[in-house]
Design a protein around this motif. Structure first.
Motif, PDB file in Angstrom:
ATOM      1  N   ASP A 265      37.717  29.485  33.272  1.00 33.49           N
ATOM      2  CA  ASP A 265      36.369  29.643  33.442  1.00 33.49           C
ATOM      3  C   ASP A 265      36.075  30.466  34.405  1.00 33.49           C
ATOM      4  OD1 ASP A 265      35.873  28.274  30.985  1.00 33.49           O
ATOM      5  OD2 ASP A 265      34.815  26.662  31.954  1.00 33.49           O
ATOM      6  N   GLU A 266      36.961  30.322  35.470  1.00 32.26           N
ATOM      7  CA  GLU A 266      36.663  31.247  36.704  1.00 32.26           C
ATOM      8  C   GLU A 266      36.972  32.586  36.600  1.00 32.26           C
ATOM      9  OE1 GLU A 266      37.123  26.977  37.563  1.00 32.26           O
ATOM     10  OE2 GLU A 266      38.500  28.270  36.439  1.00 32.26           O
ATOM     11  N   GLU A 267      37.966  32.815  35.970  1.00 35.49           N
ATOM     12  CA  GLU A 267      38.244  34.050  35.627  1.00 35.49           C
ATOM     13  C   GLU A 267      37.081  34.909  34.602  1.00 35.49           C
ATOM     14  OE1 GLU A 267      42.928  34.225  35.877  1.00 35.49           O
ATOM     15  OE2 GLU A 267      42.028  33.415  33.990  1.00 35.49           O
ATOM     16  N   ILE A 268      36.626  34.094  33.861  1.00 39.58           N
ATOM     17  CA  ILE A 268      35.688  34.629  32.873  1.00 39.58           C
ATOM     18  C   ILE A 268      34.550  34.838  33.664  1.00 39.58           C
ATOM     19  CG2 ILE A 268      33.851  33.801  31.083  1.00 39.58           C
ATOM     20  CD1 ILE A 268      36.472  32.310  29.459  1.00 39.58           C
ATOM     21  N   LEU A 269      33.936  33.859  34.559  1.00 40.56           N
ATOM     22  CA  LEU A 269      32.559  34.076  35.415  1.00 40.56           C
ATOM     23  C   LEU A 269      32.814  35.345  36.287  1.00 40.56           C
ATOM     24  CD1 LEU A 269      31.543  30.397  36.017  1.00 40.56           C
ATOM     25  CD2 LEU A 269      30.339  32.100  34.696  1.00 40.56           C
ATOM     26  N   GLU A 270      34.239  35.422  36.845  1.00 39.12           N
ATOM     27  CA  GLU A 270      34.414  36.514  37.796  1.00 39.12           C
ATOM     28  C   GLU A 270      34.080  37.881  37.017  1.00 39.12           C
ATOM     29  OE1 GLU A 270      37.923  39.009  40.150  1.00 39.12           O
ATOM     30  OE2 GLU A 270      38.303  37.196  39.138  1.00 39.12           O
ATOM     31  N   ALA A 271      34.868  38.117  35.789  1.00 37.07           N
ATOM     32  CA  ALA A 271      34.674  39.124  35.268  1.00 37.07           C
ATOM     33  C   ALA A 271      32.879  39.363  34.478  1.00 37.07           C
ATOM     34  CB  ALA A 271      35.482  39.075  33.867  1.00 37.07           C
ATOM     35  N   TYR A 272      32.619  38.365  34.094  1.00 31.78           N
ATOM     36  CA  TYR A 272      31.024  38.326  33.625  1.00 31.78           C
ATOM     37  C   TYR A 272      30.366  38.922  35.044  1.00 31.78           C
ATOM     38  CZ  TYR A 272      26.820  35.525  32.827  1.00 31.78           C
ATOM     39  OH  TYR A 272      25.301  35.094  32.722  1.00 31.78           O
ATOM     40  N   GLN A 273      30.301  38.740  36.134  1.00 33.45           N
ATOM     41  CA  GLN A 273      29.722  39.324  37.220  1.00 33.45           C
ATOM     42  C   GLN A 273      30.001  40.754  37.561  1.00 33.45           C
ATOM     43  OE1 GLN A 273      30.317  35.691  39.895  1.00 33.45           O
ATOM     44  NE2 GLN A 273      28.064  35.649  40.140  1.00 33.45           N
ATOM     45  N   GLU A 274      31.383  40.694  37.526  1.00 40.46           N
ATOM     46  CA  GLU A 274      32.010  42.212  37.799  1.00 40.46           C
ATOM     47  C   GLU A 274      31.206  43.191  36.718  1.00 40.46           C
ATOM     48  OE1 GLU A 274      34.946  43.540  39.786  1.00 40.46           O
ATOM     49  OE2 GLU A 274      33.481  42.183  41.003  1.00 40.46           O
ATOM     50  N   LEU A 275      31.210  42.940  35.596  1.00 36.53           N
ATOM     51  CA  LEU A 275      30.658  43.753  34.422  1.00 36.53           C
ATOM     52  C   LEU A 275      29.278  44.000  34.747  1.00 36.53           C
ATOM     53  CD1 LEU A 275      31.833  44.825  31.621  1.00 36.53           C
ATOM     54  CD2 LEU A 275      31.052  42.761  30.505  1.00 36.53           C
ATOM     55  N   ALA A 276      28.428  43.093  35.143  1.00 35.46           N
ATOM     56  CA  ALA A 276      26.912  43.238  35.380  1.00 35.46           C
ATOM     57  C   ALA A 276      26.925  43.987  36.670  1.00 35.46           C
ATOM     58  CB  ALA A 276      26.434  41.840  35.533  1.00 35.46           C
ATOM     59  N   GLN A 277      27.442  43.811  37.870  1.00 35.14           N
ATOM     60  CA  GLN A 277      27.111  44.328  39.126  1.00 35.14           C
ATOM     61  C   GLN A 277      27.932  45.703  39.115  1.00 35.14           C
ATOM     62  OE1 GLN A 277      27.795  40.977  41.704  1.00 35.14           O
ATOM     63  NE2 GLN A 277      26.479  39.728  40.834  1.00 35.14           N
ATOM     64  N   LYS A 278      28.848  45.927  38.564  1.00 36.85           N
ATOM     65  CA  LYS A 278      29.642  47.285  38.601  1.00 36.85           C
ATOM     66  C   LYS A 278      29.362  48.027  37.736  1.00 36.85           C
ATOM     67  CE  LYS A 278      32.973  45.588  41.980  1.00 36.85           C
ATOM     68  NZ  LYS A 278      34.527  44.975  42.489  1.00 36.85           N
ATOM     69  N   GLU A 279      29.304  47.692  36.394  1.00 34.18           N
ATOM     70  CA  GLU A 279      28.919  48.453  35.142  1.00 34.18           C
ATOM     71  C   GLU A 279      27.550  48.573  34.700  1.00 34.18           C
ATOM     72  OE1 GLU A 279      30.999  50.878  34.278  1.00 34.18           O
ATOM     73  OE2 GLU A 279      32.763  50.008  35.287  1.00 34.18           O
ATOM     74  N   GLY A 280      26.578  47.576  35.240  1.00 32.27           N
ATOM     75  CA  GLY A 280      25.298  47.381  34.439  1.00 32.27           C
ATOM     76  C   GLY A 280      25.250  46.825  33.000  1.00 32.27           C
ATOM     77  N   ILE A 281      26.415  46.041  32.727  1.00 32.99           N
ATOM     78  CA  ILE A 281      26.284  45.567  31.458  1.00 32.99           C
ATOM     79  C   ILE A 281      26.294  44.014  31.576  1.00 32.99           C
ATOM     80  CG2 ILE A 281      28.045  45.169  29.496  1.00 32.99           C
ATOM     81  CD1 ILE A 281      29.272  47.990  30.164  1.00 32.99           C
ATOM     82  N   PHE A 282      25.341  43.480  30.655  1.00 31.30           N
ATOM     83  CA  PHE A 282      25.186  42.147  30.774  1.00 31.30           C
ATOM     84  C   PHE A 282      25.450  41.574  29.763  1.00 31.30           C
ATOM     85  CE2 PHE A 282      21.617  38.603  31.281  1.00 31.30           C
ATOM     86  CZ  PHE A 282      22.363  37.651  31.691  1.00 31.30           C
ATOM     87  N   GLY A 283      26.725  40.759  29.548  1.00 31.05           N
ATOM     88  CA  GLY A 283      27.122  40.159  28.332  1.00 31.05           C
ATOM     89  C   GLY A 283      27.190  38.594  28.599  1.00 31.05           C
ATOM     90  N   GLU A 284      27.149  37.996  27.369  1.00 31.19           N
ATOM     91  CA  GLU A 284      27.292  36.486  27.365  1.00 31.19           C
ATOM     92  C   GLU A 284      28.601  36.147  27.879  1.00 31.19           C
ATOM     93  OE1 GLU A 284      27.331  34.142  23.992  1.00 31.19           O
ATOM     94  OE2 GLU A 284      27.634  35.653  22.744  1.00 31.19           O
ATOM     95  N   LEU A 291      37.640  41.421  29.289  1.00 29.15           N
ATOM     96  CA  LEU A 291      37.696  41.899  30.654  1.00 29.15           C
ATOM     97  C   LEU A 291      38.410  41.150  31.374  1.00 29.15           C
ATOM     98  CD1 LEU A 291      37.288  44.300  32.547  1.00 29.15           C
ATOM     99  CD2 LEU A 291      34.724  43.223  33.562  1.00 29.15           C
ATOM    100  N   ALA A 292      38.154  39.751  31.376  1.00 28.12           N
ATOM    101  CA  ALA A 292      38.978  38.714  32.218  1.00 28.12           C
ATOM    102  C   ALA A 292      40.315  38.936  32.063  1.00 28.12           C
ATOM    103  CB  ALA A 292      38.208  37.261  31.887  1.00 28.12           C
ATOM    104  N   GLY A 293      40.712  38.999  30.623  1.00 26.84           N
ATOM    105  CA  GLY A 293      42.225  39.149  30.183  1.00 26.84           C
ATOM    106  C   GLY A 293      42.852  40.529  30.695  1.00 26.84           C
ATOM    107  N   LEU A 294      41.946  41.590  30.826  1.00 27.64           N
ATOM    108  CA  LEU A 294      42.396  42.883  31.256  1.00 27.64           C
ATOM    109  C   LEU A 294      43.009  42.566  32.967  1.00 27.64           C
ATOM    110  CD1 LEU A 294      43.177  45.813  31.072  1.00 27.64           C
ATOM    111  CD2 LEU A 294      40.649  46.324  31.365  1.00 27.64           C
ATOM    112  N   ILE A 295      41.620  42.091  33.650  1.00 19.61           N
ATOM    113  CA  ILE A 295      41.996  42.055  34.847  1.00 19.61           C
ATOM    114  C   ILE A 295      43.236  41.169  35.243  1.00 19.61           C
ATOM    115  CG2 ILE A 295      40.651  40.594  36.888  1.00 19.61           C
ATOM    116  CD1 ILE A 295      38.033  41.706  35.894  1.00 19.61           C
ATOM    117  N   LYS A 296      43.501  40.007  34.578  1.00 21.44           N
ATOM    118  CA  LYS A 296      44.223  38.993  34.531  1.00 21.44           C
ATOM    119  C   LYS A 296      45.928  39.820  34.458  1.00 21.44           C
ATOM    120  CE  LYS A 296      46.181  34.341  33.170  1.00 21.44           C
ATOM    121  NZ  LYS A 296      45.853  33.255  32.401  1.00 21.44           N
TER     122      LYS A 296
END
Length: 347
Positions: A265-284, A291-296
């Motif tokens: 869940d921590e990795e999911i939330l990190e990717a969730y925020q990265e996606l929004a704040q660095k790409e302007g994409i707001f996903g659930e 993305l969390a899987g890719l980063i991992k």
């Protein structure tokens, strides 16, 4: 044009299938502006399935399932849902004047999704159990009554969802090297793989991607190799302990030379925020599992510097506003004083 008109020749339609179109499909494939460089990926794209009419990928398959149900003169639609399926089924049911029954796990569905299904007029029952138990009940009901199941066990759902793979190839002029995708009930990874295989057989693509599926750590039965009795994760859309398309997902993984892993869940939330704040994409939150899987994998030493990658963003962030409000900093409150405002803004 909608999925039925755009890709009808590749779908199980008949001359009697009604033509339905709520504007599903043709969702954007957006190239990364920042994370591609930061993560040292050759090319990174995001497929924004939250741009479908009810805000998730479910609409692609639902339009086919409901069209065929109406063609068969079904009395009503029924599904178990963690949220997105209920919203989609209810919308298409409302569009065609077909009753829709929904069983949801009590307290385990985001209010944004529940609100959709309620507004579309579905008959909703919240059961004291999880998704897997709700699906079992729904299957029993379809055996006893003339109801059409519109969960991903309905193969028409898979047929519609495969069109997202077609769109990716049509946009990139070939399949990507790797496709990262969240895995819950596992119908979507099954559908994408089917779509890529079909396009490759038709020589519309020269290759097929490695399928890189990711479950939430607290709901990772495929990774663990056994059902999870009480799945838990902040990513409610993939909080499923016994996926209906389990075997098909494993086939997609094995045939493509890919993997199915898990992210916390921590990795999911990190990717969730990265996606929004660095790409302007707001996903659930569940969307961010890709993305969390890719980063991992990159943090584990994988090199994707020569690879073209697509991450599937399965649903809109507006589906689960409570998680966003908990994850973000609250607005600063100030008096009506321009000097205080200038100080706060660093001007």
């Amino acid at each position: 044009m909608g999925v039925l008109k755009t890709y009808g020749e590749f779908l199980p339609l008949t001359p009697d299938t009604p033509s339905i179109n709520l504007g599903e499909g043709n969702t954007p494939l957006v190239r990364s502006q920042n994370l591609e460089r930061e993560l040292k990926v050759g090319e990174l794209h995001f497929k924004l399935e939250g741009c479908n009419p009810t805000g998730s990928f479910k609409d692609r398959g639902m339009v086919v399932a409901v069209a065929r149900a109406v063609e068969a003169k079904s009395e009503a639609l029924i599904c178990a849902s963690t949220g997105n399926t209920s919203a989609s089924a209810a919308a298409y049911g409302a569009h065609l004047g077909v009753k829709t029954f929904v069983l949801v796990p009590q307290g385990n569905i985001s209010l944004g999704k529940l609100a959709q299904a309620m507004m579309y007029g579905a008959n909703i029952l919240a059961i004291r159990g999880n998704f897997d138990q709700a699906l079992k009940l729904v299957l029993e009901l379809t055996q006893k009554h003339p109801l059409t199941l519109v969960n991903s066990l309905n193969l028409h759902r898979i047929e519609g969802q495969k069109t997202a793979a077609f769109e990716i190839v049509d946009s990139l002029l070939d399949a990507p090297d790797l496709l990262f995708i969240p895995v819950g009930n596992a119908g979507n990874i099954t559908a994408y793989w089917k779509g890529f295989k079909e396009y490759c057989e038709l020589r519309k693509a020269r290759k097929r991607p490695q399928m890189m599926g990711f479950q939430a750590q607290g709901a990772a039965p495929i990774v663990l190799g056994h059902p999870v009795e009480n799945p838990e994760t902040i990513a409610t859309a993939i909080r499923i302990g016994n996926p209906a398309s389990w075997k098909k997902a494993e086939e997609a993984r094995d045939e493509s030379g890919g993997m199915i892993g898990s992210v916390s869940d921590e990795e999911i939330l990190e990717a969730y925020q990265e996606l929004a704040q660095k790409e302007g994409i707001f996903g659930e939150p569940a969307s961010a599992a890709s993305l969390a899987g890719l980063i991992k994998l990159i943090r584990c030493g994988e090199d994707f510097s020569q690879k073209r990658i697509v991450c599937i963003i399965t649903g809109s962030g507006l589906k689960d506003p409570d998680t966003a409000l908990r994850a973000a900093s609250p607005p600063q409150e100030l008096e009506m004083d321009i000097n205080l405002i200038e100080d706060a803004l660093g001007l």
